[in-house]
Every structure is written in structure tokens, then in C-alpha cells.
Scaffold this motif. Structure first.
Motif, PDB file in Angstrom:
ATOM      1  N   PRO A 107     103.898  90.694  33.318  1.00 52.47           N
ATOM      2  CA  PRO A 107     102.583  90.852  32.810  1.00 52.47           C
ATOM      3  C   PRO A 107     101.603  89.713  33.418  1.00 52.47           C
ATOM      4  N   LYS A 108     100.272  90.425  33.529  1.00 51.76           N
ATOM      5  CA  LYS A 108      99.181  89.631  34.251  1.00 51.76           C
ATOM      6  C   LYS A 108      98.262  89.113  32.875  1.00 51.76           C
ATOM      7  N   PRO A 109      97.638  88.069  32.878  1.00 53.66           N
ATOM      8  CA  PRO A 109      97.039  87.806  32.051  1.00 53.66           C
ATOM      9  C   PRO A 109      95.617  88.425  31.711  1.00 53.66           C
ATOM     10  N   GLN A 110      95.367  89.100  30.584  1.00 49.41           N
ATOM     11  CA  GLN A 110      94.178  89.793  30.326  1.00 49.41           C
ATOM     12  C   GLN A 110      93.196  88.996  29.339  1.00 49.41           C
ATOM     13  N   VAL A 111      92.335  88.228  30.058  1.00 49.06           N
ATOM     14  CA  VAL A 111      91.676  87.426  29.242  1.00 49.06           C
ATOM     15  C   VAL A 111      90.634  87.650  27.725  1.00 49.06           C
ATOM     16  N   PHE A 112      90.409  89.145  27.777  1.00 49.54           N
ATOM     17  CA  PHE A 112      89.675  89.542  26.743  1.00 49.54           C
ATOM     18  C   PHE A 112      90.764  89.728  25.515  1.00 49.54           C
ATOM     19  N   ALA A 165      96.327  84.712  27.722  1.00 49.43           N
ATOM     20  CA  ALA A 165      94.866  84.756  28.097  1.00 49.43           C
ATOM     21  C   ALA A 165      94.346  83.194  27.861  1.00 49.43           C
ATOM     22  N   LEU A 166      94.820  82.580  26.972  1.00 41.67           N
ATOM     23  CA  LEU A 166      94.344  81.310  27.036  1.00 41.67           C
ATOM     24  C   LEU A 166      94.718  80.533  28.266  1.00 41.67           C
ATOM     25  N   TRP A 167      95.900  80.536  28.548  1.00 40.50           N
ATOM     26  CA  TRP A 167      96.159  79.756  29.902  1.00 40.50           C
ATOM     27  C   TRP A 167      95.680  80.267  30.976  1.00 40.50           C
ATOM     28  N   ALA A 168      95.202  81.560  31.230  1.00 45.11           N
ATOM     29  CA  ALA A 168      94.414  82.137  32.273  1.00 45.11           C
ATOM     30  C   ALA A 168      92.798  81.282  32.368  1.00 45.11           C
ATOM     31  N   VAL A 169      92.536  80.923  31.136  1.00 47.41           N
ATOM     32  CA  VAL A 169      91.082  80.338  31.131  1.00 47.41           C
ATOM     33  C   VAL A 169      90.874  78.950  30.917  1.00 47.41           C
ATOM     34  N   ALA A 170      92.237  78.214  30.859  1.00 46.61           N
ATOM     35  CA  ALA A 170      92.211  76.787  30.552  1.00 46.61           C
ATOM     36  C   ALA A 170      92.336  75.957  32.015  1.00 46.61           C
ATOM     37  N   THR A 171      91.703  74.799  31.867  1.00 48.54           N
ATOM     38  CA  THR A 171      91.849  73.810  32.743  1.00 48.54           C
ATOM     39  C   THR A 171      93.300  73.296  32.516  1.00 48.54           C
TER      40      THR A 171
END
Length: 271
Positions: free
Chosen positions: A48-53, A236-242
Motif C-alpha cells: 500500500p502507498k499512503p493516500q494523504v487525503f 496518511a498521517l505518517w506520510a505528512v508528518a515530520t
């Protein structure tokens, strides 16, 4: 009378029999290697790839799931239990709505509604989605007042109306927002940047953000709909987190999820 014993004859090196055996063996090895490579490539495709939305879309499943639990408690007459869950549901939904509506300022962070209005000729305004939020706020106030009065009959009637209106509102939002999210992707809009700067920035520094993450995981893990909703939301959270943010958020998630669900997330991230 002696018994005759047959002895297997080994093919001589360089013989026709040996050459044929070598060809079959080599072909078999090549087939196995090709199958292994194909399986490896297929596994990569399936990871799976992260889907940010998904933060927004699966956010709707948090709301739906919480309302299912509320409906069950209210119909059973569990006023105290329903009141506790109602307060959590309302707090979570208001944070989610903030990500949609923005904070009222002209600049960033804008919120989802303003982003869509700017890119698609006022589409949210034309659909009266903000007006639907106003209607929901009025219904929420009536339910909270009924809980405060400990009037179970009033809670039941007000929640039944709210439940129907809110589910309809979620469906209408999805019918507008999700196709436009796909259009933005095709337009080359940097979706990760958009999520971080225009939506998540509205709530990430809130003192209630830990609650926001934990409640979402609690509800999504319970109400899977046959899908890995919690894992998708967390991915998705992981993908947008620092890195620093993820250290904190990951600990909250681990505290909330069952070990096997948490491991699904770790496997997705590692992939």
C-alpha cells in the motif's frame, strides 16, 4: 533360484541423455527464477502507498462509526454512556470541520472548502456545504441541551433527526470532494503539501490533537467496513508528518490499536 536386480544406469557425461537432462534442469531453474521475480514485483505493486487525503475521507468513517455506537447506546437508554460518547463525537467532528472550513482568515491555512472554491469556481459555495454545517451545529446544540436535561426521549428524537441529516451531509460532501481530489492529482497539485499547509495546519497544534488521533483509531479499528481503515488513516498521517511529529503520533497510535493492527501499519510503512 537367484533374483535378478536391476541397476539404474547413470547417463554418461556428454551423452545425449545427459544433455537433455541438463536442458530440462536449466529450464526448470529459469522458470522458478522468473516466477520468483514476478512474485516479488507483484508484491511490490500490492504494497500500500499512503493516500494523504484519507485523513479527510476516512475521517467521515470516524463520524459514521461513532454515530453507530451512539445510536446503539441511545436506543438502549444508556444516557450516561451516550452522553460521554456524544461529547467525544462532537469534539472530533468540530476538529474535522475546522479542516474543511478553515479558520476564517484570508490566507493560509485555508481549509478544504476554500481550496475547492478557488480551484473549481466556487463549487462548495454553490453546493451550500457550509450551510449544511450551520444546520448541523443547531442540531448538535439541541442534543447537548437534551443530554444536560437528562431527557432520554428528547435525546432519542433529536439524535434520530441529527443522524439522518449528518449522514446525508457526509454523502453529499464525498460526492463533491472526492472527484475533485482526483482532478487535483491529475492537474499536478502537490497533494501532500496541500494537506500539510492548508488543512492539517489548522488542527495539528491544537491541545486536542492527541484526542483527534486516538479517537479516530479507536473508531476506525472497531468499524472496519471490511477494510483496513485505521491503517490507511495512520499511513496518511505518517506520510505528512515530520520525523519529530511521527515519534509522538506513532506512540499515540500504538497506545490505541491492538498489536496486530499496529503491526499492519508498521508493515505498510516499511514497504
Amino acid at each position: 533360484m537367484g533374483c535378478s536386480q536391476s541397476t539404474a544406469v547413470e547417463p554418461q557425461k556428454g551423452s545425449l541423455t545427459q544433455r537433455l537432462a541438463d536442458r530440462v534442469s536449466n529450464k526448470s531453474i529459469k522458470q522458478r527464477l522468473a516466477a520468483s521475480q514476478q512474485a516479488s514485483e507483484q508484491a511490490k505493486l500490492e504494497k500500500p502507498k499512503p493516500q494523504v487525503f484519507a485523513i479527510m475521507r476516512n475521517g467521515h468513517e470516524v463520524i459514521r462509526g461513532a454515530q453507530l455506537d451512539l445510536k446503539e447506546l441511545i436506543e438502549a437508554g444508556d444516557l450516561d454512556g451516550a452522553h460521554v460518547l456524544w461529547e467525544k463525537h462532537s469534539k472530533w467532528m468540530h476538529l474535522h470541520m475546522t479542516m474543511e472550513e478553515g479558520n476564517g482568515s484570508d490566507g493560509s491555512p485555508k481549509g478544504m472548502f476554500k481550496v475547492l472554491n478557488e480551484k473549481f469556481d466556487g463549487i462548495v459555495e454553490k453546493a451550500s456545504l457550509s450551510d449544511m454545517h450551520d444546520d448541523l451545529h443547531a442540531k448538535e446544540k439541541a442534543i447537548s441541551e437534551a443530554f444536560a436535561a437528562k431527557n432520554i426521549r428528547k435525546v432519542q428524537s433529536e439524535f434520530a433527526a441529527y443522524d439522518s441529516i449528518n449522514l446525508s451531509h457526509l454523502n453529499k460532501e464525498e460526492g463533491i470532494m472526492m472527484p475533485k481530489v482526483q482532478e487535483m492529482k491529475k492537474m499536478g497539485v502537490p497533494m501532500k503539501k496541500l494537506m500539510i499547509q492548508e488543512l492539517l495546519a489548522l488542527v495539528v497544534d491544537s491541545p486536542d490533537f492527541e484526542f483527534f488521533v486516538k479517537f479516530a483509531n479507536e473508531i476506525l479499528e472497531k468499524h472496519t467496513g471490511g477494510m483496513p481503515r485505521a491503517r490507511v488513516w495512520d499511513h496518511a498521517l505518517w506520510a505528512v508528518a515530520t520525523p519529530d511529529q511521527w515519534t509522538v503520533w506513532d506512540a499515540w497510535i500504538k497506545e490505541t490499536l491492538k498489536p496486530e493492527t499496529y503491526q499492519e501499519l508498521q508493515d505498510a510503512i516499511a514497504g
